[in-house]
Scaffold this motif. Sequence first.
Motif, PDB file in Angstrom:
ATOM      1  N   LYS A  96       0.808  -1.215   0.000  1.00 18.17           N
ATOM      2  CA  LYS A  96       0.000   0.000   0.000  1.00 18.17           C
ATOM      3  C   LYS A  96       0.847   1.273   0.000  1.00 18.17           C
ATOM      4  O   LYS A  96       0.410   2.312  -0.458  1.00 18.17           O
ATOM      5  CB  LYS A  96      -0.957   0.004   1.189  1.00 18.17           C
ATOM      6  N   ASP A  97       2.071   1.213   0.491  1.00 19.88           N
ATOM      7  CA  ASP A  97       2.926   2.404   0.558  1.00 19.88           C
ATOM      8  C   ASP A  97       3.780   2.593  -0.692  1.00 19.88           C
ATOM      9  O   ASP A  97       4.479   3.597  -0.809  1.00 19.88           O
ATOM     10  CB  ASP A  97       3.844   2.308   1.780  1.00 19.88           C
ATOM     11  N   VAL A  98       3.759   1.659  -1.610  1.00 20.60           N
ATOM     12  CA  VAL A  98       4.576   1.764  -2.822  1.00 20.60           C
ATOM     13  C   VAL A  98       3.795   2.535  -3.876  1.00 20.60           C
ATOM     14  O   VAL A  98       2.663   2.183  -4.214  1.00 20.60           O
ATOM     15  CB  VAL A  98       4.946   0.350  -3.346  1.00 20.60           C
ATOM     16  N   LYS A  99       4.429   3.579  -4.414  1.00 22.26           N
ATOM     17  CA  LYS A  99       3.788   4.444  -5.393  1.00 22.26           C
ATOM     18  C   LYS A  99       3.692   3.718  -6.742  1.00 22.26           C
ATOM     19  O   LYS A  99       4.602   2.995  -7.128  1.00 22.26           O
ATOM     20  CB  LYS A  99       4.615   5.727  -5.536  1.00 22.26           C
ATOM     21  N   ASP A 100       2.621   3.891  -7.445  1.00 21.74           N
ATOM     22  CA  ASP A 100       2.357   3.313  -8.773  1.00 21.74           C
ATOM     23  C   ASP A 100       2.325   1.782  -8.783  1.00 21.74           C
ATOM     24  O   ASP A 100       2.571   1.164  -9.814  1.00 21.74           O
ATOM     25  CB  ASP A 100       3.403   3.796  -9.799  1.00 21.74           C
ATOM     26  N   TRP A 101       2.015   1.175  -7.670  1.00 24.84           N
ATOM     27  CA  TRP A 101       1.906  -0.302  -7.643  1.00 24.84           C
ATOM     28  C   TRP A 101       0.483  -0.701  -7.984  1.00 24.84           C
ATOM     29  O   TRP A 101      -0.477  -0.201  -7.421  1.00 24.84           O
ATOM     30  CB  TRP A 101       2.276  -0.853  -6.262  1.00 24.84           C
ATOM     31  N   LYS A 102       0.363  -1.611  -8.949  1.00 24.05           N
ATOM     32  CA  LYS A 102      -0.952  -2.083  -9.353  1.00 24.05           C
ATOM     33  C   LYS A 102      -1.119  -3.513  -8.834  1.00 24.05           C
ATOM     34  O   LYS A 102      -0.330  -4.390  -9.174  1.00 24.05           O
ATOM     35  CB  LYS A 102      -1.088  -2.063 -10.873  1.00 24.05           C
TER      36      LYS A 102
END
Length: 124
Positions: free
Chosen positions: A94-100
């Motif tokens: 949830k804290d990783v940017k641009d993770w799908k």
Amino acid sequence: MTQDLPPSGGYSEVRYRRYLPKKGPSGLVIIGGMAACMAFGFYRVTQGNLERRELKRENLWSRIHLIPLLTAEADRDMYRRTVAAKEREAEIMKDVKDWKVGESVYNNSKYFTPPNYVAVPESN
């Protein structure tokens, strides 16, 4: 000295044969009884083989009729596990940017083969 001679009229006959009464069944009766027992045994073995063959056939057909049920159950289980894995992935990342969530890290689904389950009857 005088020689001993047999009595006049000779000695009595010596019985060297055994004069026993017949006891028990004859050999033909024993062989006939054994043949009857073996015939009955072969009959029972044949009946047992037929019964075992019928039970095998019944078992095989019951497995064949259960395959759709087991496949549907496996599909539901795989879907449940996939949804749970995506939820865990979303929570962890949830804290990783641009993770799908649910997207392949290789950006390609070409080599993914979903597992399939097949119910194979036991072989004896």
